[in-house]
Design an enzyme around this catalytic site. Structure first.
Site, PDB file in Angstrom:
ATOM      1  N   GLU A  79       5.565   1.264  -5.371  1.00  0.00           N
ATOM      2  CA  GLU A  79       4.537   0.811  -4.423  1.00  0.00           C
ATOM      3  C   GLU A  79       3.535   1.946  -4.173  1.00  0.00           C
ATOM      4  OE1 GLU A  79       5.349  -2.476  -1.392  1.00  0.00           O
ATOM      5  OE2 GLU A  79       5.262  -0.733  -0.102  1.00  0.00           O
TER       6      GLU A  79
ATOM      7  N   ARG B 100       7.466   2.440   3.317  1.00  0.00           N
ATOM      8  CA  ARG B 100       8.459   2.977   2.368  1.00  0.00           C
ATOM      9  C   ARG B 100       8.828   4.418   2.677  1.00  0.00           C
ATOM     10  NH1 ARG B 100       3.591   1.678   0.435  1.00  0.00           N
ATOM     11  NH2 ARG B 100       2.270   3.226  -0.575  1.00  0.00           N
TER      12      ARG B 100
ATOM     13  N   LYS C  22       6.913  -3.003  10.711  1.00  0.00           N
ATOM     14  CA  LYS C  22       5.826  -2.140  11.194  1.00  0.00           C
ATOM     15  C   LYS C  22       4.699  -2.992  11.791  1.00  0.00           C
ATOM     16  CE  LYS C  22       2.531   1.213   9.427  1.00  0.00           C
ATOM     17  NZ  LYS C  22       2.174   2.098   8.322  1.00  0.00           N
TER      18      LYS C  22
ATOM     19  N   HIS D  57      28.044   0.789 -18.948  1.00  0.00           N
ATOM     20  CA  HIS D  57      28.581  -0.431 -19.580  1.00  0.00           C
ATOM     21  C   HIS D  57      27.607  -1.585 -19.435  1.00  0.00           C
ATOM     22  CE1 HIS D  57      32.436   1.460 -20.419  1.00  0.00           C
ATOM     23  NE2 HIS D  57      32.199   2.142 -19.302  1.00  0.00           N
TER      24      HIS D  57
HETATM   25  O1  F6P Z   1       5.553  -5.264   0.617  1.00  0.00           O
HETATM   26  C1  F6P Z   1       4.499  -4.782   1.343  1.00  0.00           C
HETATM   27  C2  F6P Z   1       4.922  -4.157   2.602  1.00  0.00           C
HETATM   28  O2  F6P Z   1       3.807  -3.964   3.370  1.00  0.00           O
HETATM   29  C3  F6P Z   1       5.674  -2.850   2.407  1.00  0.00           C
HETATM   30  O3  F6P Z   1       4.847  -1.782   2.209  1.00  0.00           O
HETATM   31  C4  F6P Z   1       6.446  -2.780   3.670  1.00  0.00           C
HETATM   32  O4  F6P Z   1       7.479  -1.844   3.579  1.00  0.00           O
HETATM   33  C5  F6P Z   1       6.917  -4.204   3.795  1.00  0.00           C
HETATM   34  O5  F6P Z   1       5.832  -4.963   3.324  1.00  0.00           O
HETATM   35  C6  F6P Z   1       7.311  -4.640   5.175  1.00  0.00           C
HETATM   36  O6  F6P Z   1       6.247  -4.551   6.068  1.00  0.00           O
HETATM   37  P1  F6P Z   1       6.498  -4.599   7.624  1.00  0.00           P
HETATM   38  O7  F6P Z   1       7.348  -3.448   8.000  1.00  0.00           O
HETATM   39  O8  F6P Z   1       5.141  -4.544   8.254  1.00  0.00           O
HETATM   40  O9  F6P Z   1       7.185  -5.894   7.938  1.00  0.00           O
END
Ligand code: F6P
Length: 671
Positions: free
Chosen positions: A429, A343, A277, A460
Site C-alpha cells: 500500500e 498501516r 481511523k 512444502h
Molecule cells: O484500504 C485502505 C485503507 O484506507 C487502509 O489504508 C486502512 O488501513 C484501511 O483502509 C482502514 O481504514 P480505517 O482505519 O479508516 O477504517
C-alpha cells in the site's frame, strides 16, 4: 528550548520544490533558502510554527517536476554495475571471506547477514551514493520532525512519535500540538481503562466481567494488531497475562466472518472495539452495526449497552461520528491522529487497546520500547550498520536493477505467522505507486509483490518455485531461542534446532543450487538431471534475533516500517498515501445502489454489458433458487426476515442461553 517546536524553520525535503504565492493568498514574512542545486528548500518564517500549518499546500506552493532518479549519474552507475553482477554467481561470491565479513551487521542482538544477496562492496558504495543523492537522511529527518511529507493528504507522518518518550528533547509538533504529549495522554487512558477492565472495576451491562474482546477493523486497523496478538499469544509473559481472556478480530464484511467471530461468545462478557481511523470504512461500519445489534439482541435495546460494551479507536477528526454511533467519547474513545497512517498505526491506540486488554498494558509498553529502540538505531546508525537502511537499499537494488518483481517474508517462527500479511499491506500500500512525488510517471520498477508463510510450512508449499521457478528474493527471519522449545525423548536435537536447521539450510540451497556434475556423481540417471538441477544464484537475507519477546516484536514492527520508507524515499514516492484503494471503494458504493434496485424487483443496468449480466444473474439466481438454507431464510418470510442474522444453537457455555436465531427487531433500520 531543545524542542523542535520553537524552531521557526519550515523545511520541505523535496529537492526542487518551487514555491509560488498566489495574489489572494495570505502573505507571511518568509524567505526562501536553497542548499546546493539539489538541496532542501527551506522557508523561514518569523511567526510561530503553527503558522506553517496554516499554509495551504495547494495555493501557497506548487511542486515543479524534478528529474526522475533514473536520469541521475548515480542510477546509471548502478545500471552498469548490475550488468557486471549478472556475470557473478552467489556460490562463488559466498566463498570470499572478506566479502562475508563485510556483508553483515548487528544491532542490539539483531544479526543481519546479507552475504547471500547479489551484492559486492562496490554495490554498497553505489547504493550509498544513490541514497545520498536522494537525500535519504534529510527525508528521514523531515519525517521524524513532523513535516507534512504526506503532502497529497496534507499530513505529517509521525508513527515514530507513538513510541517517543516524554523526556525526549526533540519532540515533534504538528499544527502547534505537542504530539508526544498527546500520545502519552491517550496511553494513560488506555492503561487506566485496560486495568479497570482486567481488575473487574469496569464490567458489562449486566455486571459480568468483560473477558472477550472483539476488535472490528480492516487493513491497518486489523493486520498490525492481529500480527502482534499472534506473537504474544505464546510469549511466556503474554500467555500468563492472557489467561481467561480471548481476543478475536472481525475484519471481512463477509457475514461468515461475523459468524466465526461471535461463535460461542457470551455477549454479556464481550467488549467490542471499533477500530477505524476514519470511522467511515464501509466494511468496518457494517460490522460495527452488526456487533451493536448482536449486543442489543442479547441485552436489550438500551443506549447503555453500547456505552458499556463498545469502545472506539479512531482519529480525533472522527469524534462526531464516534459519538453519533452511541459510544461514550469521554471515557471509551481512544484517539489517534491524522498523522498516523493506517498501516503504520499498530503502536497507537489501534494496537494498544486490544493488546493491553488481553495482555496488560505493561507488555504493550515493552512493544513500544522495542520500536523506539529501532527508531533510534535508524536515525543514528551509519548506513553500513543501519539495518532498515541496508534492507531498504537492497530492496531498491533487487527491484529496480536486478528486476525481481517479488519478495517473500519467511519467518521461522510460528508466532510470526501474520507478519507476511502485515508487511504485505505495509509495503504494497505504501510503495505500490506509479508516479513520483511531483506526479511524473516512473520509468523504473518500484514496489515488490510481497508474500510469505512461516517456514517450514512454506517449504512444502511454494518453495518449489523459489528453488526452480521464478527467482524471488527471500527474507529469512529466525530466533536463537524459541518461545517454547521441546526435546523429545531419544532425539539428538531440540525441536527448535530442527526448525532452525531449515532456516540455515534454505538460503544456501537457494544461493548455491546443485549442478549436473554433482547430480551425476550422486548417481542420478541422465534423463532426470535437467529436472533435478538447481541453478542457484537466488538471493536472500537472514535476520537472526535472540528470542521473540514483546520488545523484539516492537523492533520488528519499526524495522519493516523504516525499510518501506527507505525504499519510497529513494524511489522518490509518497509512501504515505493510498489513493489506489479509492476507485474500488467508489465502485462498490455504486454497485450497492444497483443491487438495492435489483432486490426491489427492478432491472439492474450498469455501464457495460458484462457487469449488467453478472449482477442480474446474481440477483435472479437468488430469487429462483431457494433450495439452499440462505435462500430459504432470506426470501421466504418477508423483508425483515430477509436480513435476519443466524446464530448457532447450543452455546452451553453461557449461563443465559442465546436465542438460536436473531432478528433485527426494531433496530433493523439501524443496520
Ligand atoms: O484500504 C485502505 C485503507 O484506507 C487502509 O489504508 C486502512 O488501513 C484501511 O483502509 C482502514 O481504514 P480505517 O482505519 O479508516 O477504517
Amino acid at each position: 528550548m531543545g524542542l523542535w517546536r520553537p524552531s521557526l524553520l519550515f523545511s520541505l525535503c523535496a529537492s526542487t520544490w518551487a514555491f509560488t504565492t498566489p495574489t489572494n493568498a495570505p502573505t507571511y514574512p518568509h524567505q526562501l533558502k536553497a542548499r546546493g542545486t539539489d538541496g532542501i528548500a527551506t522557508v523561514e518564517t518569523s511567526k510561530t510554527l503553527s503558522l506553517k500549518n496554516q499554509i495551504n499546500y495547494d495555493s501557497d506552493f506548487t511542486l515543479s517536476p524534478i528529474p526522475l532518479v533514473s536520469t541521475t549519474s548515480e542510477w546509471a552507475a548502478l545500471i552498469s554495475h548490475a550488468d557486471a553482477i549478472e556475470k557473478l554467481h552467489l556460490k562463488d561470491l559466498l566463498q570470499d571471506p572478506e566479502r562475508s565479513e563485510l556483508l553483515h551487521t548487528e544491532h542490539d542482538g539483531i544479526f543481519l547477514d546479507y552475504s547471500r544477496q547479489r551484492v559486492t562492496a562496490e554495490t554498497l558504495d553505489l547504493l550509498e551514493s544513490l541514497a545520498s543523492k536522494q537525500q535519504l537522511r534529510e527525508k528521514m529527518d523531515a519525517m521524524f520532525r513532523g513535516d507534512k511529507i504526506n503532502f497529497t493528504e496534507k499530513r505529517a507522518v509521525l508513527h515514530t512519535a507513538l513510541r517517543a518518550r516524554l523526556e525526549d528533547p526533540r519532540r515533534p509538533f504538528v499544527d502547534g500540538q505537542d504530539t508526544v504529549e498527546e500520545v502519552h495522554q491517550v496511553l494513560e487512558k488506555v492503561r487506566d481503562f485496560s486495568e479497570a477492565v482486567r481488575f473487574g472495576s469496569i464490567t458489562g451491562y449486566t455486571g459480568k466481567q468483560l473477558r472477550n474482546v472483539v476488535s472490528v477493523g480492516i487493513g491497518g486497523s486489523y493486520l498490525g494488531p492481529e500480527f502482534l496478538h499472534e506473537c504474544l499469544k505464546t510469549e511466556p509473559e503474554g500467555m500468563n497475562s492472557a489467561l481467561g481472556y480471548t481476543l478475536r478480530f472481525l475484519s471481512n464484511v463477509d457475514p461468515v466472518d461475523v459468524e466465526r467471530t461471535c461463535s460461542e461468545l457470551d455477549p454479556e462478557e464481550t467488549l467490542v472495539i471499533i477500530v477505524s481511523k476514519t470511522f467511515t470504512t464501509a466494511e468496518t461500519m457494517l460490522n460495527a452495526r452488526t456487533m451493536r445489534q448482536w449486543l442489543w439482541d442479547f441485552m436489550g435495546n438500551d443506549p447503555d449497552v453500547v456505552r458499556k460494551h463498545i469502545v472506539a479507536c479512531a482519529s480525533t477528526s472522527a469524534t462526531d461520528k464516534v459519538r453519533d454511533f452511541g459510544i461514550d467519547t469521554d471515557n471509551r474513545f481512544f484517539q489517534f491522529w491524522d498523522w498516523v497512517g493506517g498501516r503504520y498505526s499498530v503502536c497507537s491506540s489501534v494496537g494498544a487497546v486490544p493488546i493491553s486488554l488481553i495482555y496488560g498494558f505493561d507488555l504493550f509498553q515493552k512493544v513500544l520500547n522495542g520500536a523506539r529502540n529501532m527508531d533510534r538505531h535508524f536515525l543514528s546508525a551509519p548506513l553500513r550498520e543501519n539495518i532498515p537502511m541496508i534492507m531498504g537499499l537492497i530492496g531498491v537494488w533487487n527491484t529496480s536493477f536486478l528486476k525481481y518483481k517479488m519478495r517473500t517474508t519467511l519467518p521461522y517462527a510460528e508466532a510470526l505467522l501474520r507478519l507476511p500479511a502485515h508487511i504485505q499491506q505495509l509495503d504494497m500500500e505504501s510503495n505500490g505507486k506509479h508516479v513520483t512525488r511531483s506526479g511524473q510517471d516512473v520509468d523504473y520498477d518500484v514496489g515488490e509483490v510481497d508474500f510469505g508463510e512461516p517456514g517450514t510450512n512454506g517449504q512444502h508449499s511454494f518453495f518449489q518455485l523459489l528453488h526452480m521457478g521464478q527467482p524471488v528474493p527471500c527474507d529469512f527471519i529466525g530466533f536463537i531461542k524459541s518461545q517454547h522449545d521441546l526435546m523429545v525423548d531419544g532425539e539428538k536435537l531440540s525441536s527448535h534446532d530442527e526448525l532452525m536447521s531449515n532456516f540455515f539450510a534454505q538460503p544456501d540451497a537457494l544461493a548455491n543450487g546443485k549442478n549436473a556434475d554433482t547430480l551425476r556423481k550422486e548417481g542420478v540417471p541422465e534423463w532426470q538431471i535437467p529436472h533435478r538441477t538447481f541453478h542457484g544464484n537466488r538471493p536472500s537475507m537472514s535476520l537472526l534475533l535472540p528470542k521473540l519477546t514483546a520488545y523484539r516484536v516492537g523492533q520488528i514492527i519499526a524495522l519493516y516500517e523504516h525499510r518501506t520508507a527507505v525504499q519510497g524515499f529513494v524511489w522518490d514516492l509518497n509512501s504515505f498515501d493510498q489513493w489506489g484503494v479509492e476507485l474500488g471503494k467508489k465502485l462498490a458504493a455504486d454497485v450497492k445502489e444497483k443491487l438495492a434496485v435489483g432486490r426491489s424487483g427492478g432491472q439492474i443496468k450498469c455501464d457495460n454489458p458484462s457487469s449488467t449480466r453478472l449482477l442480474n444473474h446474481y440477483v435472479k439466481f437468488c430469487e429462483e433458487n431457494d433450495d439452499d438454507e440462505r435462500g430459504e431464510s432470506l426470501f421466504k418470510e418477508g423483508k425483515k426476515e430477509k436480513f435476519a442474522v443466524q446464530w448457532p444453537k447450543g452455546q452451553n457455555a453461557f449461563s443465559k442461553q442465546p436465542p438460536a436465531t436473531h432478528h433485527l427487531k426494531d433496530h433493523g433500520k439501524m443496520l
